[in-house]
Design a protein around this motif. Structure first.
Motif, PDB file in Angstrom:
ATOM      1  N   LEU A 126       0.827  -1.213   0.000  1.00  0.00           N
ATOM      2  CA  LEU A 126       0.000   0.000   0.000  1.00  0.00           C
ATOM      3  C   LEU A 126       0.858   1.259   0.000  1.00  0.00           C
ATOM      4  O   LEU A 126       0.550   2.223  -0.681  1.00  0.00           O
ATOM      5  CB  LEU A 126      -0.923   0.019   1.216  1.00  0.00           C
ATOM      6  N   VAL A 127       1.913   1.232   0.785  1.00  0.00           N
ATOM      7  CA  VAL A 127       2.801   2.394   0.885  1.00  0.00           C
ATOM      8  C   VAL A 127       3.385   2.734  -0.475  1.00  0.00           C
ATOM      9  O   VAL A 127       3.382   3.899  -0.899  1.00  0.00           O
ATOM     10  CB  VAL A 127       3.932   2.133   1.908  1.00  0.00           C
ATOM     11  N   GLU A 128       3.875   1.725  -1.161  1.00  0.00           N
ATOM     12  CA  GLU A 128       4.486   1.946  -2.474  1.00  0.00           C
ATOM     13  C   GLU A 128       3.456   2.447  -3.473  1.00  0.00           C
ATOM     14  O   GLU A 128       3.725   3.338  -4.259  1.00  0.00           O
ATOM     15  CB  GLU A 128       5.127   0.653  -2.976  1.00  0.00           C
ATOM     16  N   ASP A 129       2.269   1.885  -3.426  1.00  0.00           N
ATOM     17  CA  ASP A 129       1.234   2.237  -4.393  1.00  0.00           C
ATOM     18  C   ASP A 129       0.653   3.630  -4.150  1.00  0.00           C
ATOM     19  O   ASP A 129       0.353   4.349  -5.098  1.00  0.00           O
ATOM     20  CB  ASP A 129       0.125   1.191  -4.351  1.00  0.00           C
ATOM     21  N   LEU A 130       0.487   4.011  -2.880  1.00  0.00           N
ATOM     22  CA  LEU A 130      -0.171   5.281  -2.542  1.00  0.00           C
ATOM     23  C   LEU A 130       0.801   6.382  -2.123  1.00  0.00           C
ATOM     24  O   LEU A 130       0.376   7.494  -1.840  1.00  0.00           O
ATOM     25  CB  LEU A 130      -1.203   5.053  -1.433  1.00  0.00           C
ATOM     26  N   ASN A 131       2.090   6.053  -2.046  1.00  0.00           N
ATOM     27  CA  ASN A 131       3.112   7.036  -1.687  1.00  0.00           C
ATOM     28  C   ASN A 131       2.811   7.717  -0.344  1.00  0.00           C
ATOM     29  O   ASN A 131       2.684   8.933  -0.266  1.00  0.00           O
ATOM     30  CB  ASN A 131       3.268   8.075  -2.804  1.00  0.00           C
ATOM     31  N   LEU A 132       2.699   6.915   0.699  1.00  0.00           N
ATOM     32  CA  LEU A 132       2.404   7.414   2.041  1.00  0.00           C
ATOM     33  C   LEU A 132       3.639   7.327   2.925  1.00  0.00           C
ATOM     34  O   LEU A 132       4.469   6.444   2.742  1.00  0.00           O
ATOM     35  CB  LEU A 132       1.293   6.568   2.674  1.00  0.00           C
ATOM     36  N   ASP A 133       3.723   8.217   3.909  1.00  0.00           N
ATOM     37  CA  ASP A 133       4.806   8.086   4.877  1.00  0.00           C
ATOM     38  C   ASP A 133       4.299   7.313   6.097  1.00  0.00           C
ATOM     39  O   ASP A 133       3.113   7.055   6.245  1.00  0.00           O
ATOM     40  CB  ASP A 133       5.404   9.443   5.259  1.00  0.00           C
TER      41      ASP A 133
END
Length: 95
Positions: free
Chosen positions: A43-50
């Motif tokens: 999810l982090v990689e896909d949505l660019n979240l910290d």
């Protein structure tokens, strides 16, 4: 100058939009299956979240019974999550 109340609503709207994006993406990545445990890193990689934003979003969604945090640990504080039946219904409405 905007009143503080309006500013807070803007922040809230952005947070809610990110939570909705995350929920829809989770439903998509799990193929609408509540039995699939998904690595949070995906999810982090896909949505660019910290990390901090992701932690807050996941806790918010878990409080709403839309996701279930399965494991804790890893670089993003939580390792794996599941989408719940309620989460699937909500994600379907958001599409």
């Amino acid at each position: 100058m905007y009143p503080i109340k309006s500013f807070g609503m803007i922040i809230g709207d952005d947070f809610n939009n990110r939570a909705k994006q995350l929920l829809v993406k989770l439903a998509e990545l799990t193929e609408q299956n509540t039995d699939i445990k998904l690595a949070v890193e995906v999810l982090v990689e896909d949505l660019n979240l910290d990390r901090t934003e992701l932690k807050n979003l996941l806790e918010y969604l878990e409080d709403k019974d839309l996701v279930k945090i399965a494991t804790i640990g890893g670089p993003f504080l939580y390792g794996h999550i599941y989408i719940t039946e309620r989460g699937l219904h909500k994600a379907a409405k958001l599409k």
